[in-house]
Design an enzyme around this catalytic site. Structure first.
Site, mmCIF file in Angstrom:
data_model
loop_
_atom_site.group_PDB
_atom_site.id
_atom_site.type_symbol
_atom_site.label_atom_id
_atom_site.label_comp_id
_atom_site.label_asym_id
_atom_site.label_seq_id
_atom_site.Cartn_x
_atom_site.Cartn_y
_atom_site.Cartn_z
ATOM 1 N N ILE A 160 61.921 121.814 39.196
ATOM 2 C CA ILE A 160 62.111 120.840 38.117
ATOM 3 C C ILE A 160 63.580 120.489 37.969
ATOM 4 O O ILE A 160 63.948 119.310 37.868
ATOM 5 C CB ILE A 160 61.539 121.379 36.798
ATOM 6 C CG1 ILE A 160 60.019 121.485 36.889
ATOM 7 C CG2 ILE A 160 61.938 120.482 35.622
ATOM 8 C CD1 ILE A 160 59.370 122.169 35.705
ATOM 9 N N SER A 241 62.551 124.146 29.014
ATOM 10 C CA SER A 241 62.192 125.445 29.576
ATOM 11 C C SER A 241 61.191 126.141 28.654
ATOM 12 O O SER A 241 59.988 125.874 28.711
ATOM 13 C CB SER A 241 63.454 126.291 29.760
ATOM 14 O OG SER A 241 63.146 127.598 30.184
ATOM 15 N N ARG A 242 61.665 127.000 27.775
ATOM 16 C CA ARG A 242 60.870 127.673 26.759
ATOM 17 C C ARG A 242 61.735 127.825 25.509
ATOM 18 O O ARG A 242 62.957 127.971 25.594
ATOM 19 C CB ARG A 242 60.387 129.056 27.231
ATOM 20 C CG ARG A 242 59.213 129.015 28.192
ATOM 21 C CD ARG A 242 57.938 128.555 27.495
ATOM 22 N NE ARG A 242 56.750 128.724 28.330
ATOM 23 C CZ ARG A 242 56.248 127.794 29.110
ATOM 24 N NH1 ARG A 242 56.876 126.621 29.212
ATOM 25 N NH2 ARG A 242 55.143 128.011 29.813
ATOM 26 N N ASP A 266 61.903 119.891 23.852
ATOM 27 C CA ASP A 266 60.456 119.732 24.031
ATOM 28 C C ASP A 266 59.751 121.060 23.841
ATOM 29 O O ASP A 266 58.520 121.111 23.858
ATOM 30 C CB ASP A 266 60.140 119.172 25.422
ATOM 31 C CG ASP A 266 58.666 118.808 25.581
ATOM 32 O OD1 ASP A 266 58.094 118.226 24.635
ATOM 33 O OD2 ASP A 266 58.079 119.112 26.636
ATOM 34 N N GLU A 271 55.470 127.396 18.529
ATOM 35 C CA GLU A 271 54.979 126.026 18.704
ATOM 36 C C GLU A 271 53.605 125.913 18.053
ATOM 37 O O GLU A 271 52.697 126.659 18.436
ATOM 38 C CB GLU A 271 54.887 125.654 20.183
ATOM 39 C CG GLU A 271 56.226 125.549 20.852
ATOM 40 C CD GLU A 271 56.135 125.245 22.348
ATOM 41 O OE1 GLU A 271 57.200 125.045 22.965
ATOM 42 O OE2 GLU A 271 55.014 125.233 22.896
ATOM 43 N N HIS A 290 56.109 119.864 23.126
ATOM 44 C CA HIS A 290 55.819 120.442 24.441
ATOM 45 C C HIS A 290 54.904 119.500 25.240
ATOM 46 O O HIS A 290 53.816 119.877 25.675
ATOM 47 C CB HIS A 290 55.153 121.810 24.296
ATOM 48 C CG HIS A 290 55.352 122.680 25.497
ATOM 49 N ND1 HIS A 290 55.428 124.052 25.428
ATOM 50 C CD2 HIS A 290 55.486 122.382 26.819
ATOM 51 C CE1 HIS A 290 55.597 124.565 26.642
ATOM 52 N NE2 HIS A 290 55.640 123.568 27.498
ATOM 53 N N GLY A 292 56.059 117.604 27.990
ATOM 54 C CA GLY A 292 56.731 117.195 29.213
ATOM 55 C C GLY A 292 55.802 116.886 30.369
ATOM 56 O O GLY A 292 56.117 116.072 31.237
#
Length: 329
Positions: A160, A241-242, A266, A271, A290, A292
């Site tokens: 990515i 990423s996270r 994102d 979450e 989230h 993406g």
């Protein structure tokens, strides 16, 4: 014949689960049981289920759920990340685990660039101005950051991250990157990227800091108070990423104090964020849910991978994207 198809547990069909066309893809190969139906009669459905499909992190794979699935052969998860799954425990039950490599990178890289552009050029703020009945002149507060010719620091130059670099080259950006392993000279030359062995150097020099690293326990809190203090006051942080990679309390303070200009995320932790979380109310924080990988084509590619992996597991064939506990061959 439907009766000959193996049984699969899914989240739901509809707004909170699979689109109808995606559900039809599963139905070609499996008899599906939505999670809400399963909960109404777990004793009936549990022994039938051989495949558990995880979509949007649902259903949550807990020991209590797995205990109700004695015939389970494989847990098939969408996306590449598996940090939400206890892989050693799943493996200990004799259940295979799979993810979907190499099909989410383009969509995620596209979205990462979208976050960068939207935050740099204040696109969401501009939309609010365009809709406002009280503003007739574009305010100077919409003056944004030039993307062309700026410096992008990419933390995590895997598949990515590299695709983000490819897209950034089209904006004539200077590309720095920090990665566990340095990429080849050919890879670097193709996108004009410069390796920073020291993360601090990248943070100090970048106008945009892009987090695209694969999540691991070692990456928790990678960007905290110290790292944010090293960044330019005009810098923008983007995270695809996270959420746990960033110390969110430190980020809130940095955004409130002007230590950095803005952030576009994102991913968060948890979450979704609680509705009263300060990140959701800061004007210089752009938060998306989230999403993406959320494109129609990518969703179909992800699901096809999930099907291929699951059918291989059911048939006892080599699994294209099997995930094994760390340390296993």
């Amino acid at each position: 014949m439907a009766a000959d198809k193996p049984w699969a547990l899914i989240s739901e069909v509809g707004e909170n689960g699979y689109r109808e066309d995606l559900a039809m893809m599963i139905k070609e190969h499996f008899q599906i049981v939505p999670f809400s139906d399963f909960l109404q009669n777990p004793d009936f459905y549990g022994p039938k289920i051989q495949v558990l499909f995880i979509w949007k992190f649902c259903p949550e794979v807990t020991p209590s759920l797995l205990a109700l699935l004695p015939s389970l052969r494989v847990v098939s998860s969408s996306g590449t990340g598996t940090d939400h799954l206890d892989i050693p425990y799943i493996h200990s039950l004799g259940v295979k685990m799979t993810n979907t490599l190499h099909v989410v990178s383009d969509a995620t890289a596209d979205f990462a660039m979208g976050l960068l552009l939207a935050s740099a050029r204040k696109i969401c703020d501009g939309q609010e101005v365009a809709k406002s009945p009280n503003i007739v002149i574009v305010p100077h507060t919409l003056l944004g950051t030039e993307v062309t010719g700026s410096t992008l620091g990419i933390i995590g130059m895997g598949e990515i991250g590299y695709k983000i670099a490819q897209r950034s080259k089209g904006f004539d950006m200077k590309i720095l990157y920090h990665n566990r392993n340095r990429r080849s000279a050919e890879d670097e030359a193709a996108v004009g990227a410069t390796y920073c062995e020291n993360l601090d150097d990248l943070l100090k020099m970048s106008d945009f800091v892009m987090l695209s690293l694969r999540f691991s326990p070692e990456s928790v809190g990678l960007i905290g108070h110290r790292e944010l203090s090293l960044m330019k006051r005009t810098a923008i942080l983007i995270n695809v990423s996270r959420g746990l990679v960033v110390d969110q309390e430190a980020l809130v303070q940095a955004l409130q104090s002007g230590a950095i200009q803005a952030a576009a995320l994102d991913v968060t932790y948890p979450e979704p964020l609680p509705r009263d979380h300060p990140l959701l109310h800061l004007p210089n924080a752009l938060i998306t849910p989230h999403m993406g990988t959320y494109s129609v084509n990518t969703a179909k590619k992800i699901l096809q991978k999930m099907l291929d992996n699951s059918l291989a597991a059911i048939k006892g064939l080599p699994i294209p994207d099997e995930v094994k506990p760390q340390g296993d061959a």
